[in-house]
Design an enzyme around this catalytic site. Structure first.
Site, PDB file in Angstrom:
ATOM      1  N   THR A 130     -32.633  64.924  25.372  1.00 27.39           N
ATOM      2  CA  THR A 130     -33.122  63.733  26.057  1.00 27.39           C
ATOM      3  C   THR A 130     -32.042  62.660  26.228  1.00 27.39           C
ATOM      4  OG1 THR A 130     -34.601  61.821  25.781  1.00 27.39           O
ATOM      5  CG2 THR A 130     -33.940  62.933  23.788  1.00 27.39           C
ATOM      6  N   TYR A 154     -37.141  59.109  17.731  1.00 28.80           N
ATOM      7  CA  TYR A 154     -37.213  60.227  18.680  1.00 28.80           C
ATOM      8  C   TYR A 154     -35.808  60.653  19.115  1.00 28.80           C
ATOM      9  CZ  TYR A 154     -37.664  62.504  23.227  1.00 28.80           C
ATOM     10  OH  TYR A 154     -37.535  63.358  24.291  1.00 28.80           O
TER      11      TYR A 154
END
Ligand code: UDP
Length: 355
Positions: A130, A154
């Protein structure tokens, strides 16, 4: 190990991809693209956030990546040429509230995947990473060399998994392509699959919800960013384009490519306000909206340089860009998926609007 599905067993001439998390949003679009490219597809998914009815391409194994023996058995049973690993918790705000779950699923789970591959003699993996691994960008267009200093648990968990995979290459010869997604958006162009999260946190589905339901007011998270209209800028890339990049990454590994990290984005940014206006225009009605505070962990701007994907994978997103993202997403939410917005047992709502 029981396989269920439609492939009728392996054709030895075909390459096999084991799609871990293939019942989810990006995973299911990838299953379709691998199948279209002639791969035998097997999905492994625990259906905690994925959907059995979105497993439409190839066989299905129900299992959890935190259950190492089942994962090993799935790899033994399918002997994949490439593993595509999509499983992960992906909500920035959720990771702030519950980091333990994120470290468990994203770090321990990814390590299990890599260890199960080692145990089964498999050595090629495409990993869903990501843009959140970069943290707050220092430049306008993020290249893969940009410093990685995540500002959310995250982003941190995905960065740890990326690094683990690089160490596994050095020590064990496990080659990986970590694909750093920017904002996956839109839905399959034929309406075969699309985005269906519960709870939903993403911009476009929530804007669609605001248009489809009288009881939901869409909120813009912050209008005081240093951007052209004060709302946050993101790089939205069509999920089917993203899926094609996974097939290209698998081909790259099969051809002997070494480990890489590669951005997947369109190279252009849109503000939250622009997205809200665009979906409103496609739907042909006004979106009720209000301005809320910024969401924790959200940087102002995230836009990809996608030159490395072009150079190494021969990949670029299709030129229709944002208009196709909005059109396919709106069709999925308002028509194909019946404006579904509820819990795991879908409450089928009659669409009030048809494009
Ligand atoms: N966003 C928003 N309202 C919403 C959902 C998202 O303003 O209801 C914003 C969010 O703050 C971010 C952008 O839209 O700036 C994209 O958010 P999303 O959750 O879709 O993806 P992310 O960038 O977090 O991966």
């Amino acid at each position: 190990m029981a396989l269920s599905g439609d492939s009728g067993g392996a054709d030895t001439a075909m390459q096999t991809v084991l799609v871990i998390g293939g019942a989810g949003y990006v995973g299911s679009h990838c299953c379709k693209q691998f199948a279209l490219a002639g791969w035998r597809v097997v999905t492994f998914d625990n259906l905690s956030t994925g959907w059995r009815d979105l497993v439409k391409w190839g066989d299905f194994i129900e299992g959890d990546i935190l259950d190492l023996p089942t994962l090993k058995a799935a790899i033994r049973a399918t002997t994949p040429d490439v593993v595509a690993h999509f499983v992960g918790l992906t909500d920035v705000a959720g990771s702030m509230a519950d980091p333990a779950s994120y470290y468990r699923t994203n770090v321990v789970g990814s390590m299990n995947v890599a260890d199960a591959m080692r145990a089964g003699g498999r050595d090629k993996i495409v990993f869903s990473s990501t843009a959140a691994t970069y943290g707050a960008p220092q430049v306008e267009l993020l290249t893969e060399e940009h410093r990685q200093e995540p500002i959310s648990p995250y982003g941190s968990t995905k960065l740890i998994a990326e690094r683990m995979l690089l160490h596994y290459e050095t020590a064990y010869g496990l080659r990986s392509v970590a694909l750093r997604y920017f904002n996956a958006a839109g839905a399959d162009r034929d309406g075969d699959t699309g985005e269906r999260h519960h709870p939903e946190t993403h911009l476009i589905p929530l804007a669609a919800r605001g248009l489809l339901r009288d009881d939901y007011v869409f909120t813009i998270f912050g209008e005081d960013f240093d951007t052209r209209d004060g709302t946050a800028v993101r790089d939205y890339v069509h999920v089917s384009d993203l899926a094609r990049a996974h097939v290209a990454a698998a081909d790259y590994l099969v051809a002997g490519g070494i480990s890489q990290a590669i951005n997947l984005g369109s190279g252009t940014g849109s503000t939250v306000m622009e997205i809200a206006n665009a979906i409103e225009a496609v739907a042909g009605r006004r979106l009720q909206r209000r301005i809320g505070p910024r969401r924790a962990g959200d940087p102002a701007v995230l836009v990809a340089s996608n030159q490395k994907a072009k150079r190494l994978l021969g990949w670029s997103p299709r030129p229709l860009g944002l208009s196709e993202i909005i059109r396919t997403a709106w069709r999925w939410h308002s028509v194909t998926d019946h404006g579904w917005v509820g819990p795991k047992t879908p409450e089928i709502l009659q669409p009030r609007l048809v494009t």
